[in-house]
Design a protein around this motif. Structure first.
Motif, PDB file in Angstrom:
ATOM      1  N   PHE A  19       0.844  -1.048  -0.137  1.00 24.19           N
ATOM      2  CA  PHE A  19      -0.092   0.134   0.064  1.00 24.19           C
ATOM      3  C   PHE A  19       0.768   1.282   0.135  1.00 24.19           C
ATOM      4  N   PRO A  20       0.444   2.297  -0.472  1.00 24.11           N
ATOM      5  CA  PRO A  20       1.437   3.426  -0.796  1.00 24.11           C
ATOM      6  C   PRO A  20       1.359   4.339   0.225  1.00 24.11           C
ATOM      7  N   GLY A  21       0.000   4.350   1.374  1.00 25.37           N
ATOM      8  CA  GLY A  21      -0.091   5.438   2.177  1.00 25.37           C
ATOM      9  C   GLY A  21       0.893   5.474   3.589  1.00 25.37           C
ATOM     10  N   ALA A  22       0.550   6.048   4.232  1.00 24.39           N
ATOM     11  CA  ALA A  22       1.145   6.492   5.647  1.00 24.39           C
ATOM     12  C   ALA A  22       1.229   5.425   6.590  1.00 24.39           C
ATOM     13  N   ALA A  23       2.221   5.314   7.282  1.00 24.58           N
ATOM     14  CA  ALA A  23       2.276   4.355   8.314  1.00 24.58           C
ATOM     15  C   ALA A  23       3.450   4.554   9.251  1.00 24.58           C
ATOM     16  N   MET A  24       3.376   4.002  10.596  1.00 23.36           N
ATOM     17  CA  MET A  24       4.957   4.263  11.186  1.00 23.36           C
ATOM     18  C   MET A  24       5.426   2.835  11.356  1.00 23.36           C
ATOM     19  N   CYS A 116      -1.685  12.257   4.003  1.00 22.53           N
ATOM     20  CA  CYS A 116      -1.895  11.189   4.907  1.00 22.53           C
ATOM     21  C   CYS A 116      -0.595  11.300   5.892  1.00 22.53           C
ATOM     22  N   THR A 117      -0.806  10.909   7.108  1.00 28.44           N
ATOM     23  CA  THR A 117       0.238  10.623   7.994  1.00 28.44           C
ATOM     24  C   THR A 117      -0.228   9.515   8.979  1.00 28.44           C
ATOM     25  N   ALA A 118       0.614   9.164  10.028  1.00 29.70           N
ATOM     26  CA  ALA A 118       0.152   8.212  10.904  1.00 29.70           C
ATOM     27  C   ALA A 118       1.081   8.214  12.295  1.00 29.70           C
ATOM     28  N   THR A 119       0.353   7.880  13.412  1.00 28.19           N
ATOM     29  CA  THR A 119       1.278   7.735  14.409  1.00 28.19           C
ATOM     30  C   THR A 119       1.112   6.180  14.558  1.00 28.19           C
ATOM     31  N   THR A 120       1.602   5.708  15.746  1.00 30.42           N
ATOM     32  CA  THR A 120       1.438   3.971  15.779  1.00 30.42           C
ATOM     33  C   THR A 120      -0.099   3.648  15.719  1.00 30.42           C
ATOM     34  N   ARG A 121      -0.897   4.269  16.329  1.00 31.77           N
ATOM     35  CA  ARG A 121      -2.183   3.700  16.586  1.00 31.77           C
ATOM     36  C   ARG A 121      -3.499   4.647  15.924  1.00 31.77           C
ATOM     37  N   VAL A 122      -2.947   5.794  15.216  1.00 32.47           N
ATOM     38  CA  VAL A 122      -3.624   6.583  14.660  1.00 32.47           C
ATOM     39  C   VAL A 122      -3.269   6.956  13.178  1.00 32.47           C
ATOM     40  N   GLY A 123      -4.428   6.937  12.207  1.00 28.08           N
ATOM     41  CA  GLY A 123      -4.316   7.473  10.881  1.00 28.08           C
ATOM     42  C   GLY A 123      -4.768   8.674  10.895  1.00 28.08           C
ATOM     43  N   VAL A 124      -4.154   9.860  10.202  1.00 26.56           N
ATOM     44  CA  VAL A 124      -4.445  11.248  10.169  1.00 26.56           C
ATOM     45  C   VAL A 124      -4.364  11.546   8.748  1.00 26.56           C
ATOM     46  N   ALA A 249      -3.281   9.972  23.495  1.00 25.77           N
ATOM     47  CA  ALA A 249      -1.916   9.675  23.763  1.00 25.77           C
ATOM     48  C   ALA A 249      -1.214  10.212  22.655  1.00 25.77           C
ATOM     49  N   GLU A 250      -1.515   9.917  21.535  1.00 24.35           N
ATOM     50  CA  GLU A 250      -0.659   9.960  20.415  1.00 24.35           C
ATOM     51  C   GLU A 250      -0.745  11.268  19.504  1.00 24.35           C
ATOM     52  N   VAL A 251      -2.100  12.022  19.568  1.00 28.44           N
ATOM     53  CA  VAL A 251      -2.177  13.094  18.790  1.00 28.44           C
ATOM     54  C   VAL A 251      -2.801  14.369  19.561  1.00 28.44           C
ATOM     55  N   ARG A 252      -2.757  14.176  20.941  1.00 26.96           N
ATOM     56  CA  ARG A 252      -2.964  15.354  22.059  1.00 26.96           C
ATOM     57  C   ARG A 252      -1.584  15.793  22.603  1.00 26.96           C
ATOM     58  N   ALA A 253      -1.634  17.197  22.767  1.00 27.92           N
ATOM     59  CA  ALA A 253      -0.789  17.632  23.507  1.00 27.92           C
ATOM     60  C   ALA A 253      -1.432  18.638  24.674  1.00 27.92           C
ATOM     61  N   GLY A 254      -1.610  18.170  25.918  1.00 27.63           N
ATOM     62  CA  GLY A 254      -2.774  18.963  26.724  1.00 27.63           C
ATOM     63  C   GLY A 254      -3.674  19.013  25.998  1.00 27.63           C
ATOM     64  N   ASP A 255      -4.399  20.260  25.945  1.00 29.09           N
ATOM     65  CA  ASP A 255      -6.051  20.370  25.676  1.00 29.09           C
ATOM     66  C   ASP A 255      -5.871  20.559  23.820  1.00 29.09           C
ATOM     67  N   ALA A 267       6.618  11.447  12.270  1.00 32.75           N
ATOM     68  CA  ALA A 267       6.439   9.788  11.450  1.00 32.75           C
ATOM     69  C   ALA A 267       7.964  10.034  10.706  1.00 32.75           C
ATOM     70  N   ARG A 268       8.251  11.177  10.047  1.00 31.87           N
ATOM     71  CA  ARG A 268       9.273  11.088   9.059  1.00 31.87           C
ATOM     72  C   ARG A 268      10.692  10.978   9.835  1.00 31.87           C
ATOM     73  N   ASP A 269      10.766  11.627  11.218  1.00 32.52           N
ATOM     74  CA  ASP A 269      11.737  11.421  11.887  1.00 32.52           C
ATOM     75  C   ASP A 269      11.904   9.989  12.498  1.00 32.52           C
TER      76      ASP A 269
END
Length: 761
Positions: A19-24, A116-124, A249-255, A267-269
């Protein structure tokens, strides 16, 4: 390294099934387009139906993901809610596929750019809409990838930013239904919403749930302000709360929600750190793209299975917690035990320890070891006994430290028993005849009405016998190492059971003696109205007797004797690879003499690089005494891997083919499971450096390497000392070493390791 060296479109055409899309790396969730293909999307698909949040990379069966499909639209919503009807055309111009980031321009709905991008458990996803609204986002839970049946689904509107729900889909290769929970939130409030059930639109309705059928929700945004909208979709296999915690846990920073750009950069890092494990500074741009895309594909799986709080759904359908480690799932063991497992053990030893622990957890919870484990169920896909070489190799590589006894007892149970009827595991279903008579019977009607999933070994008794024997050899190595001398001896005897299927009366293409299936009575299998042919399909799984005859790499002297001696065995290999033609024109030979089609397994007498049973066969030359031919065949096979959408040969099978390419390019290959040894051949690149997890470096130097030419090893050194064995041990590689290859274009000068040498420890 530059992430531009990775081309995620490689393998998206001609049944590579990537698949061509984003993943971690090893991520649970992804974000990638859905087209008309069962694996998700093919490069030549004319429309995009949505962007899903779960995919497998390179698998060959249907029923594999595309769950929680999301698509941006404009204008009025409806009237149709079938993704085949509301799908949008798109263009490849400007499309981007790199690790952690995908971008495409939809040409429908006034033109919408999707990123598209992603964290370990979230697709964005970030949608850039036309200037004038209204703008909509459709979330389809009743449909997924083509041929992925959704058995039940539900979705509800939680508040003016959030949707939540679940999808019950059928598991891979005819498996049982399983549930995925999700929550989707947006970076701004929506101004309108509705749901649908079947073809019926329900404006303002907050919930839709039920069984099979079209189902989903839409949200509408006014055209005030920024025309960019970001959607975040977290998934969990445990419960709704798990999906919500994963999102928080993966896409929020405080509020606040992290921006798309922040998550893309993270993700790229992460990918930059993973892919920097290997340096190949002197390769061409295309060579770098093929190599680093293969490494990228190899690092996509297995998938993280536990939520951020450590909880995961086990094989007993109970919730367990991985405390201080990561539970992984989706185990394509029939494929990955051959290459992928060893690659990750070398490059990612800490993860490999968790891989081993995850597989043992399946045994703890389910009572038996898996073969093809999907989510929290055994699909019984494929045949043989792949879990044994998989775990024995991890033992060799140190990944079972502290769990050796537990693993051995589980493997011994697997090798000597059969799961009871009430168990969902098929196990070594051929063991009754194998243990009593020395072979797995061929019975195409075995358990016709009582099959526990996709397959069972007696339906492919010929190949299953070879697979069992190889597994028994691997387990004998572990038994010896743990002091179980009596078990080791018994397993060594059983490792020769493949010989019981050798019919000296069968001849074809000028060669005599081939594997042939036996019935339970011991009589040879005889086709109706024609003679038995080793090219035929019966009794061998996704291959022929021509290909499976080489799956005795653990007993090369015995196999050579069966073939009539060294000269005859080498002559047979020359025919198998069409070696004279290959030397004359490598690229043409591999595409005209070897490759028939991704699923054309049968009626072949040649090497099939599109599938797993004979992947190791090029290294049989080295084990028999002509290692220069191994180098030639491997270099020729590499021409099948190119920097293009059709650049993977066959299904990538969760990184198996990619790992094959990586080992082939580096000059070492794990040809014999259980030994911990890698067979040597000419590297593709003048220099490659592997930065190992222990801080050491494995340097592979071949200054004269020139990929377009067939080349051979004249001589080599290891850490400055002459080396003339055709193999090197894992312990030497993993401690850090410098391998210096002196290559030549003249096979007459290739005098390296031509003396017979056993690879067994």
């Amino acid at each position: 390294m530059s992430l531009d060296s990775v081309n995620t479109f490689i393998g998206t055409q001609h049944d590579g099934n990537t698949f061509p899309g984003a993943a971690m790396p090893f991520g649970m969730a992804q974000s990638s387009p859905i087209g008309s293909h069962y694996s998700g999307w093919r490069y030549d698909d004319p429309v995009i139906r949505g962007f899903g949040h779960f995919f497998l990379s390179g698998a060959g069966c249907a029923e594999q993901g595309g769950l929680v499909s999301i698509l941006p639209t404009t204008g009025a919503v409806g009237p149709g809610f079938d993704q085949q009807r509301y799908a949008s055309p798109y263009i490849h111009d400007g499309e981007v596929g790199t690790p952690g980031y995908y971008r495409v321009r939809l040409t429908g709905y006034g033109g919408i750019t999707v990123e598209c991008t992603a964290t370990t458990r979230v697709g964005v996803e970030r949608f850039t809409f036309p200037a004038n609204g209204p703008w909509n986002v459709l979330v389809n839970v009743g449909q997924a990838n083509a041929k992925e049946p959704v058995r039940a689904s539900g979705i509800r509107v939680v508040d003016d930013r959030t949707l939540s729900g679940s999808v019950v889909a059928k598991a891979f290769c005819g498996g049982r239904p399983y549930r995925t929970y999700f929550t989707t939130t947006f970076d701004r409030p929506f101004t309108g919403f509705g749901t649908w059930a079947g073809p019926v639109a329900m404006p303002g309705w907050r919930e839709a749930a039920g069984g099979i059928g079209l189902r989903g929700a839409w949200v509408t945004f006014g055209d005030a302000g920024d025309n960019r909208i970001t959607a975040y979709t977290a998934i969990s296999h445990v419960d709704y709360a798990g999906a919500e915690r994963n999102l928080a846990a993966e896409v929020r920073a405080g509020d606040r929600l992290l921006t798309f750009d922040e998550l893309r950069d993270r993700a790229r890092d992460a990918w930059r750190a993973e892919l920097s494990t290997v340096d190949i500074p002197t390769a061409t741009d295309d060579d770098r793209a093929v190599f680093f895309t293969a490494l990228y594909h190899a690092l996509l799986q297995p998938l993280t299975g536990n939520d951020v709080d450590g909880r995961y759904l086990g094989f007993d359908n109970r919730v367990h917690r991985a405390d201080g480690w990561t539970y992984y799932e989706y185990w394509s063991l029939w494929d990955t035990y051959r290459t992928h497992n060893q690659l990750l053990a070398l490059l990612r030893p800490a993860r490999s320890r968790d891989f081993a622990r995850s597989v043992l957890a399946i045994h703890e919870q389910g009572g038996w070891l898996p073969r093809w484990a999907y989510a929290n169920q055994e699909t019984n896909t494929m045949t043989g006994d792949p879990v044994t070489p998989f775990l024995v190799d991890l033992w060799r590589f140190g990944a079972l430290a502290g769990r050796e006894r537990q693993a051995y007892e589980a493997l011994r149970q697997n090798a000597t028993g059969v799961p009871p009827a009430e168990s969902p595991f098929e196990g070594r279903a051929g063991n009754p005849t194998y243990l009593a008579k020395g072979f797995v019977q061929y019975d195409p009607l075995f358990k016709l009405l009582r099959l526990k999933g996709h397959d069972a070994d007696p339906r492919h008794g010929g190949s299953a016998t070879f697979e069992y024997a190889l597994a028994d050899f691997a387990l004998s190595m572990m038994a010896d190492g743990l002091g179980h001398a009596e078990d080791a001896e018994a397993l060594r005897r059983r490792a020769r059971n493949y010989r019981n299927l050798w019919d000296t009366g069968v001849g074809e293409h000028g060669f005599t003696g081939f594997p042939r299936p036996r019935r339970a009575s011991g009589r040879w299998y005889r086709p109706l109205f024609r003679r038995y042919s080793p090219q035929a399909s019966r009794g061998f799984h996704e291959g022929t007797a021509w290909q499976y005859q080489w799956l005795a790499q653990h007993d090369v002297p015995g196999l050579v004797d069966l073939m009539g001696g060294t000269d005859e065995a080498l002559r047979r290999l020359d025919y198998f690879f069409a070696y004279p033609d290959l030397v004359a024109d490598p690229a043409r030979t591999v595409r005209e003499k070897w490759v028939v089609g991704a699923y054309s397994y049968y009626n072949q007498s040649r090497y099939n690089p599109d599938n797993e049973p004979d992947l190791h066969a090029p290294w049989m030359y080295a084990l028999i005494g002509q290692p220069w031919k191994t180098s030639a065949v491997v270099r020729a096979a590499q021409t099948l891997f190119v920097n293009a959408p059709n650049g993977v040969t066959g299904n990538d099978d969760l990184g198996t083919m990619s790992a094959w390419y990586l080992f082939s390019a580096l000059g070492v290959y794990p040809a014999v499971p259980g030994t911990g040894r890698f067979v040597l051949h000419a590297p593709r690149f003048p220099r490659a450096t592997l930065h190992l997890a222990n801080g050491a470096e494995l340097v592979i130097s071949a200054p004269a390497a020139d990929p377009p030419r067939l080349q051979y090893i004249r001589s080599m050194t290891v850490d400055g000392e002459p080396w003339n064995r055709p193999w090197i041990d894992y312990s030497r590689l993993s401690a850090g070493a410098t391998l210096e290859f002196d290559l030549t274009d003249d096979p007459a000068e290739a005098t390296f390791a031509t003396a017979p040498a056993t690879i067994q420890p």
